[in-house]
Design a protein around this motif. Structure first.
Motif, PDB file in Angstrom:
ATOM      1  N   UNK A  40      85.752  19.445 -16.541  1.00  0.00           N
ATOM      2  CA  UNK A  40      84.787  19.388 -17.558  1.00  0.00           C
ATOM      3  C   UNK A  40      83.474  19.783 -17.217  1.00  0.00           C
ATOM      4  N   UNK A  41      82.758  20.075 -18.224  1.00  0.00           N
ATOM      5  CA  UNK A  41      81.377  20.562 -17.741  1.00  0.00           C
ATOM      6  C   UNK A  41      80.244  19.540 -18.178  1.00  0.00           C
ATOM      7  N   UNK A  42      79.300  19.366 -17.466  1.00  0.00           N
ATOM      8  CA  UNK A  42      78.340  18.293 -17.631  1.00  0.00           C
ATOM      9  C   UNK A  42      76.779  18.829 -17.452  1.00  0.00           C
ATOM     10  N   UNK A  43      75.915  18.312 -18.121  1.00  0.00           N
ATOM     11  CA  UNK A  43      74.439  18.711 -17.611  1.00  0.00           C
ATOM     12  C   UNK A  43      74.060  17.378 -17.365  1.00  0.00           C
ATOM     13  N   UNK A  44      73.511  17.444 -15.966  1.00  0.00           N
ATOM     14  CA  UNK A  44      73.101  16.226 -15.351  1.00  0.00           C
ATOM     15  C   UNK A  44      71.685  16.575 -14.812  1.00  0.00           C
ATOM     16  N   UNK A  45      70.621  15.823 -15.018  1.00  0.00           N
ATOM     17  CA  UNK A  45      69.509  16.117 -14.582  1.00  0.00           C
ATOM     18  C   UNK A  45      68.934  17.228 -14.929  1.00  0.00           C
ATOM     19  N   UNK A  46      69.261  17.993 -15.882  1.00  0.00           N
ATOM     20  CA  UNK A  46      68.944  19.213 -16.310  1.00  0.00           C
ATOM     21  C   UNK A  46      69.686  20.377 -15.709  1.00  0.00           C
ATOM     22  N   UNK A  47      70.519  20.415 -14.910  1.00  0.00           N
ATOM     23  CA  UNK A  47      71.419  21.293 -14.315  1.00  0.00           C
ATOM     24  C   UNK A  47      72.807  21.157 -14.993  1.00  0.00           C
ATOM     25  N   UNK A  48      73.152  22.270 -15.401  1.00  0.00           N
ATOM     26  CA  UNK A  48      74.862  22.467 -15.504  1.00  0.00           C
ATOM     27  C   UNK A  48      75.647  22.368 -14.290  1.00  0.00           C
ATOM     28  N   UNK A  49      76.771  21.561 -14.717  1.00  0.00           N
ATOM     29  CA  UNK A  49      77.734  21.010 -13.454  1.00  0.00           C
ATOM     30  C   UNK A  49      79.101  21.300 -13.894  1.00  0.00           C
ATOM     31  N   UNK A  50      79.832  22.122 -12.941  1.00  0.00           N
ATOM     32  CA  UNK A  50      81.208  22.210 -13.235  1.00  0.00           C
ATOM     33  C   UNK A  50      81.845  21.098 -12.298  1.00  0.00           C
ATOM     34  N   UNK A  51      82.800  20.250 -12.994  1.00  0.00           N
ATOM     35  CA  UNK A  51      83.211  18.782 -12.266  1.00  0.00           C
ATOM     36  C   UNK A  51      84.755  18.743 -12.550  1.00  0.00           C
ATOM     37  N   UNK A  52      85.412  18.740 -11.530  1.00  0.00           N
ATOM     38  CA  UNK A  52      86.767  18.495 -11.447  1.00  0.00           C
ATOM     39  C   UNK A  52      86.920  16.867 -10.966  1.00  0.00           C
ATOM     40  N   UNK A  53      87.887  16.297 -11.706  1.00  0.00           N
ATOM     41  CA  UNK A  53      87.828  14.967 -11.539  1.00  0.00           C
ATOM     42  C   UNK A  53      89.485  14.621 -11.113  1.00  0.00           C
ATOM     43  N   UNK A  54      89.405  13.764 -10.093  1.00  0.00           N
ATOM     44  CA  UNK A  54      91.015  13.564  -9.554  1.00  0.00           C
ATOM     45  C   UNK A  54      90.987  11.901  -9.403  1.00  0.00           C
ATOM     46  N   UNK A  55      92.214  11.666  -9.910  1.00  0.00           N
ATOM     47  CA  UNK A  55      92.554  10.278  -9.949  1.00  0.00           C
ATOM     48  C   UNK A  55      93.373  10.027  -8.688  1.00  0.00           C
ATOM     49  N   UNK A  56      92.644   9.240  -7.772  1.00  0.00           N
ATOM     50  CA  UNK A  56      93.298   9.111  -6.341  1.00  0.00           C
ATOM     51  C   UNK A  56      94.191   7.849  -6.627  1.00  0.00           C
ATOM     52  N   UNK A  57      94.520   7.080  -7.716  1.00  0.00           N
ATOM     53  CA  UNK A  57      95.482   6.193  -7.982  1.00  0.00           C
ATOM     54  C   UNK A  57      96.738   6.770  -8.097  1.00  0.00           C
ATOM     55  N   UNK A  58      96.889   8.233  -8.445  1.00  0.00           N
ATOM     56  CA  UNK A  58      98.124   8.789  -8.860  1.00  0.00           C
ATOM     57  C   UNK A  58      98.746   8.750  -7.486  1.00  0.00           C
ATOM     58  N   UNK A  59     100.195   8.162  -7.443  1.00  0.00           N
ATOM     59  CA  UNK A  59     100.588   8.246  -6.015  1.00  0.00           C
ATOM     60  C   UNK A  59     100.864   9.900  -5.478  1.00  0.00           C
ATOM     61  N   UNK A  60     101.186  10.647  -6.353  1.00  0.00           N
ATOM     62  CA  UNK A  60     101.598  12.099  -5.971  1.00  0.00           C
ATOM     63  C   UNK A  60     100.417  12.839  -5.928  1.00  0.00           C
ATOM     64  N   UNK A  61      99.277  12.439  -5.907  1.00  0.00           N
ATOM     65  CA  UNK A  61      98.038  13.216  -5.673  1.00  0.00           C
ATOM     66  C   UNK A  61      97.830  13.749  -4.127  1.00  0.00           C
TER      67      UNK A  61
END
Length: 578
Positions: A40-61
């Motif tokens: 996803x893309x988020x704007x945080x504190x005035x800055x554009x950020x590209x974010x990859x989110x990983x669910x570490x609860x998934x056993x095959x990650x």
């Protein structure tokens, strides 16, 4: 990894309870099957950020560093690296020196220490996806036994939910790290989500730390940034770096638990895992024979590389990978694969075959540091002591030359570009002048440029491989001298030019020293630095005259720094202008 240690990391802002709740929820049927990696893309504190989110609860990650095929000492374009390794997502990894292309921090893959850096802060993951963030003691080896994957970079940004910046305490002094730049970071949330974050905007470390905290991270570290900033997601370059990369931090979504390992497992467990990995490696190796027969070398390299990763004790896989890379025309990568085969053969006592593989490695790339470093021991193992001594001397000289910034013409051009950008001007020609004066055995005189360099006894000039530089060495000791001139604008101070010269080299130590040498007129400004890196000690004299910056580098091994001091002082005094 002890549970109390993991719980301590999760203690901020009631995170322990949140993790327990999420773990219970993820155990429910269906919830753990949700997509484990998203972007996803988020704007945080005035800055554009590209974010990859990983669910570490998934056993095959699985989150792990990935390396250039030319590692150590070589880089690779991001898309080439990701097409071969095929992760779901990846971001730029740890810092690396622009001179040696060696990383700064520790790298552990599948429980094996691939590189020791000994500084910074690390993200470490167990085969069960438990995470620790560690601030490392400088120069000391850390016990990574419980961990499958480790990437050390830094500095630490967030600790227990609070900004925790102390870059100089972690021995970060390079302007490349401390200034404003495009940034990459990785952090953990209380909901057991790992975030890989990239911003193209120029931000400080303090601003990056606040971004990570605003994204919900309770632990976070900085990764490499600037022109190395890159993010890959499901086949596409979200952010493309301006240079090739040495390593990345990657995530995979379908990794069988049977292949995952660390050094803390019981011997029987490790043996079972190795047998399973070896069987999978053989399957992959056999699949590679089809694209090899059809001449589809990219696919063959991908599969052969996968086989070498699954079975790191099989030298024949490395040899086949090396020959395929050579067919593809990638001699530096082929050289590394031959050198890795030699390592395996040496560990099994096959010294003559190991020596042959090292010689093959150096035929494909004479500068391969992995092969050069191993060659003296290989000669000694087969009783060739004289060859071993020669190889050791050549290894020391090559390491010295590799670590001198001024020996890299491309880096000096990059420095020149940045200097003119600061001055707001553009030169007609970025190239430095050719050093085409009269060169004797111990004296160089260039009447056109008005410079003279005299060497003391036991020194001599060697044949110039680079027409824009001079190289000299000691007759009996591993000592080296290098001289180069580059164009610089009038509006940039000598102090700033020295900073630009060292930026991105990640020396272990840089000290500004008093100027030495004869009295000079107002037209010549001088500066001097002392530095050390990887067992190499260097004195560098900078002199600005008109539009030229002269860089005189004198290098030796750390154990000879005192013995070389008299010669180095004489050489510095021997650089004169007329």
């Amino acid at each position: 990894m002890p549970w109390w240690r993991f719980a301590r990391l999760m203690s901020a802002r009631g995170a322990s309870l949140a993790v327990l709740v999420m773990t219970a929820l993820l155990a429910l049927p269906g919830l753990s099957e949700a997509r484990a990696v998203g972007y996803r893309v988020e704007f945080v504190n005035g800055f554009g950020c590209h974010v990859v989110q990983i669910n570490l609860g998934s056993p095959k990650v699985k989150v792990t560093p990935i390396l250039s095929l030319r590692f150590p000492g070589g880089a690779e374009p991001m898309m080439s690296l990701c097409r071969r390794e095929q992760p779901s997502a990846a971001v730029t990894g740890t810092f690396f020196s622009k001179t040696t292309l060696l990383p700064v921090g520790d790298i552990v893959i599948d429980g094996r220490l691939e590189y020791f850096g000994g500084m910074g802060s690390a993200i470490a993951l167990t085969p069960e996806n438990e995470v620790a963030f560690e601030r490392l003691p400088y120069g000391r080896r850390w016990d990574w036994g419980p961990f499958e994957s480790v990437l050390a970079c830094g500095p630490l940004l967030v600790e227990r939910g609070e900004v925790a910046l102390a870059p100089r305490h972690e021995h970060f002094q390079d302007p490349h790290v401390l200034g404003r730049a495009s940034r990459t970071a990785v952090g953990l949330t209380p909901m057991n989500k790992l975030l890989m974050v990239v911003t193209r905007e120029q931000v400080s470390l303090w601003e990056l730390a606040k971004i990570m905290r605003s994204l919900g991270c309770i632990e976070a570290i900085n990764l490499d940034g600037g022109s190395s900033t890159g993010m890959y997601y499901r086949g596409s370059a979200i952010v493309r770096p301006a240079r090739s990369l040495v390593n990345m931090l990657a995530v995979y979504e379908d990794v069988p638990r049977e292949t995952r390992t660390c050094l803390c497992e019981l011997p029987d467990e490790r043996s079972a895992i190795y047998r399973y990995r070896a069987a999978k490696a053989y399957e992959v190796y056999m699949r590679a024979q089809v694209p090899l027969a059809l001449g589809k070398l990219e696919e063959a390299v991908r599969l052969l590389n996968q086989a070498t990763q699954l079975d790191h004790l099989n030298a024949s896989y490395q040899v086949r990978l090396a020959s395929t890379l050579a067919r593809r025309g990638d001699d530096p990568a082929a050289s590394v694969a031959y050198a890795r085969a030699a390592e395996i053969l040496t560990s099994k006592g096959h010294h003559e075959e190991a020596l042959a593989r090292l010689q093959s490695a150096l035929e494909h790339d004479p500068g391969n540091r992995l092969a050069r470093r191993a060659l003296p021991a290989a000669y000694r193992a087969v009783g060739m002591e004289m060859c071993a001594e020669v190889a050791e001397y050549e290894w020391q000289l090559s390491e010295m030359q590799r670590r001198l910034v001024a020996t890299h013409a491309d880096l000096m051009t990059e420095m020149t570009e940045r200097a003119f950008a600061l001055a707001g001007t553009a030169p007609e020609d970025l190239r430095g002048p050719a050093l085409a004066g009269v060169c004797g055995e111990r004296t160089y005189v260039d009447s056109e440029l008005g410079v003279r360099l005299a060497l003391p006894a036991c020194w001599y000039f060697t044949g110039p491989a680079d027409p824009s530089a001079l190289l000299a060495q000691h007759r009996f000791q591993p000592m080296l001298v290098h001289l180069r001139a580059v164009r610089v604008p009038a509006g940039v101070s000598l102090e700033r030019l020295v900073d630009l010269y060292w930026e991105g080299s990640f020396q272990e130590e840089i000290i500004r020293a008093p100027v030495v040498g004869p009295a000079l007129g107002q037209e010549v400004q001088r500066a001097r630095t002392l530095s050390s890196d990887g067992g190499v000690y260097c004195q560098t004299v900078f002199a600005v005259r008109g539009e030229l910056l002269w860089v005189l580098s004198m290098a030796t091994t750390e154990d000879l720094r005192d013995a070389a001091s008299t010669d180095f002082a004489a050489i510095a005094e021997g650089l004169t202008f007329f």
